[in-house]
Enzyme design. Structure first.
Site, PDB file in Angstrom:
ATOM      1  N   PRO A  90      10.233  -4.818  19.695  1.00  0.00           N
ATOM      2  CA  PRO A  90      11.412  -4.563  20.535  1.00  0.00           C
ATOM      3  C   PRO A  90      12.676  -4.316  19.707  1.00  0.00           C
ATOM      4  CG  PRO A  90      10.233  -6.506  21.277  1.00  0.00           C
ATOM      5  CD  PRO A  90       9.644  -6.129  19.947  1.00  0.00           C
ATOM      6  N   GLU A 117       4.928 -14.326  19.140  1.00  0.00           N
ATOM      7  CA  GLU A 117       6.394 -14.157  19.032  1.00  0.00           C
ATOM      8  C   GLU A 117       6.750 -13.034  18.085  1.00  0.00           C
ATOM      9  OE1 GLU A 117       6.331 -16.261  21.824  1.00  0.00           O
ATOM     10  OE2 GLU A 117       8.336 -15.615  21.153  1.00  0.00           O
ATOM     11  N   ARG A 155       0.481  15.106  20.897  1.00  0.00           N
ATOM     12  CA  ARG A 155       0.856  16.315  21.658  1.00  0.00           C
ATOM     13  C   ARG A 155       1.661  17.279  20.808  1.00  0.00           C
ATOM     14  NH1 ARG A 155       4.189  16.436  25.117  1.00  0.00           N
ATOM     15  NH2 ARG A 155       3.365  17.758  26.769  1.00  0.00           N
ATOM     16  N   ASP A 170       8.552  21.020  27.692  1.00  0.00           N
ATOM     17  CA  ASP A 170       8.594  19.602  28.073  1.00  0.00           C
ATOM     18  C   ASP A 170      10.014  19.129  28.312  1.00  0.00           C
ATOM     19  OD1 ASP A 170       6.085  18.276  25.784  1.00  0.00           O
ATOM     20  OD2 ASP A 170       5.957  19.217  27.753  1.00  0.00           O
TER      21      ASP A 170
HETATM   22  C1  4FV Z   1       7.366  -3.823  21.974  1.00  0.00           C
HETATM   23  C2  4FV Z   1       8.274  -2.965  22.623  1.00  0.00           C
HETATM   24  C3  4FV Z   1       7.064  -5.210  22.370  1.00  0.00           C
HETATM   25  C4  4FV Z   1       6.986  -8.281  21.286  1.00  0.00           C
HETATM   26  C5  4FV Z   1       6.272  -9.542  20.981  1.00  0.00           C
HETATM   27  C6  4FV Z   1       4.702  -7.737  21.047  1.00  0.00           C
HETATM   28  C7  4FV Z   1       5.936  -7.338  21.778  1.00  0.00           C
HETATM   29  C8  4FV Z   1       4.816  -9.193  20.826  1.00  0.00           C
HETATM   30  N1  4FV Z   1       6.843  -3.161  20.948  1.00  0.00           N
HETATM   31  N2  4FV Z   1       8.241  -1.767  21.963  1.00  0.00           N
HETATM   32  N3  4FV Z   1       9.041  -3.197  23.719  1.00  0.00           N
HETATM   33  N4  4FV Z   1       6.286  -5.935  21.496  1.00  0.00           N
HETATM   34  O1  4FV Z   1       7.518  -5.698  23.406  1.00  0.00           O
HETATM   35  O2  4FV Z   1       7.385  -1.920  20.956  1.00  0.00           O
HETATM   36  O3  4FV Z   1       4.450  -9.468  19.507  1.00  0.00           O
END
Ligand code: 4FV
Length: 250
Positions: A90, A117, A155, A170
Site C-alpha cells: 500500500p 503486516e 496487454r 484504451d
Molecule cells: C496492496 C495494495 C496491499 C498489505 C499487507 C498485503 C497488503 C499485506 N498491495 N496494493 N493496496 N497489500 O494492500 O498493493 O501484506
C-alpha cells in the site's frame, strides 16, 4: 518477457493465468510466468516464514531469510542478473497505465507478494527496485495486486492483444477516459444506438468519440485532463462543454 512471482500461495495464480488473453500469450511464449513458493526457502524445522514484530504490536512480519535465500536461488536460475524487482504494498507508487507501459519494455520482472503486516524492511532496502500500490485500501496479500500488474503489463506487450483489440484506444492510453461502445442490435428494448455510429462517416465518428471521451473525462475525472495533450479541436470542444455546464443552474 519473463515474470517470476514470489508468493506463499502459488495456487492462487493457476486459474487467472490459464484463461483468455494471458493463457494465449503464454502459449505463444510472449510471456513466461513462474510462481515460486517463498516457504520452500524457509530453513527452520516448521518452515515458518513469519514472526512477531520487534518493538511489539499486533500481527506478524515476513522474515528476511526465506526471501534472501529465494533471491539467491533466483539469481542463479536467471544467470546472475535479475530485472526490476517489484514489491506490491500500500506504500508503493500508485499503479498507472504509464507505469504498465514502462514495465512492458522490460525483459524480466520479479514480483514479491507480501502477507501479514508486511515484509521485514531489510528486504525492501536490499532487494527491491520498485514498490507498487494498486489502490488506497489494505488487502490480505500481494497476490491480487501482482495479478493486476501482470495483466496490465502483458496487454502492453506487442502481439498479446492481437489485431482486433488495440490498446491505443484504451482509457488512460492517451490519458482520457474511453468513449462509449455499442454493438448489435441497433435497437434493444427500445434503446437505440446513436445514429452517428451508423453513418459510416469515419471523420464524424472520430470527432464524436473524441468529444465523448473529453466529456466523460471532464465529468468523472477532470484531474486527468491536466496530463493530456489537447488539440485545438479538443480545446474548442472543452470550451463549448464548459460554457454548457456554466449555463446550467447548478
Ligand atoms: C496492496 C495494495 C496491499 C498489505 C499487507 C498485503 C497488503 C499485506 N498491495 N496494493 N493496496 N497489500 O494492500 O498493493 O501484506
Amino acid at each position: 518477457m519473463k515474470i517470476d512471482i514470489l508468493t506463499l500461495f502459488p495456487e492462487m495464480f493457476v486459474s487467472p493465468f490459464n484463461a483468455s488473453i494471458i493463457k494465449r500469450a503464454r502459449e505463444r511464449n510472449l510471456i513466461e510466468i513462474n510462481t515460486i513458493n517463498i516457504r520452500d526457502y524457509s530453513r527452520n524445522k516448521h518452515h515458518t516464514v513469519d514472526d512477531t514484530p520487534f518493538g511489539g504490536g499486533a500481527g506478524m512480519v515476513m522474515m528476511p531469510e526465506p526471501l534472501f535465500e529465494c533471491f539467491d536461488h533466483l539469481k542463479e536460475m536467471r544467470g546472475g542478473q535479475l530485472g526490476r524487482v517489484i514489491m506490491m504494498c500500500p506504500q508503493g507508487q500508485p499503479f498507472t497505465q504509464e507505469y504498465a507501459k514502462e514495465l512492458a519494455r522490460e525483459e524480466h520482472l520479479v514480483l514479491v507478494c507480501g502477507h501479514y503486516e508486511g515484509i521485514d524492511e531489510r528486504v525492501r532496502e536490499n532487494l527491491i527496485t520498485d514498490e507498487i500500490s494498486i489502490g488506497d485500501y489494505v488487502l490480505t496479500g500481494g497476490e491480487l495486486p501482482a495479478m493486476v500488474v501482470v495483466d496490465a503489463v502483458s496487454r502492453m506487450i506487442p502481439g498479446v492483444l492481437g489485431e482486433a483489440a488495440s490498446a491505443e484506444e484504451d482509457s488512460f492510453y492517451h490519458g482520457l477516459l474511453e468513449y462509449p461502445h455499442y454493438t448489435k442490435p441497433r435497437e434493444y428494448r427500445g434503446l437505440a444506438v446513436p445514429d452517428i455510429l451508423l453513418s459510416g462517416h469515419h471523420e464524424n465518428i472520430r470527432r464524436w468519440r473524441r468529444r465523448q471521451s473529453l466529456l466523460r473525462t471532464l465529468e468523472r475525472r477532470p484531474e486527468l485532463l491536466k496530463g493530456v495533450e489537447l488539440s485545438k479541436e479538443d480545446k474548442k470542444v472543452l470550451r463549448e462543454l464548459l460554457e454548457l455546464l456554466q449555463g446550467l443552474e447548478l
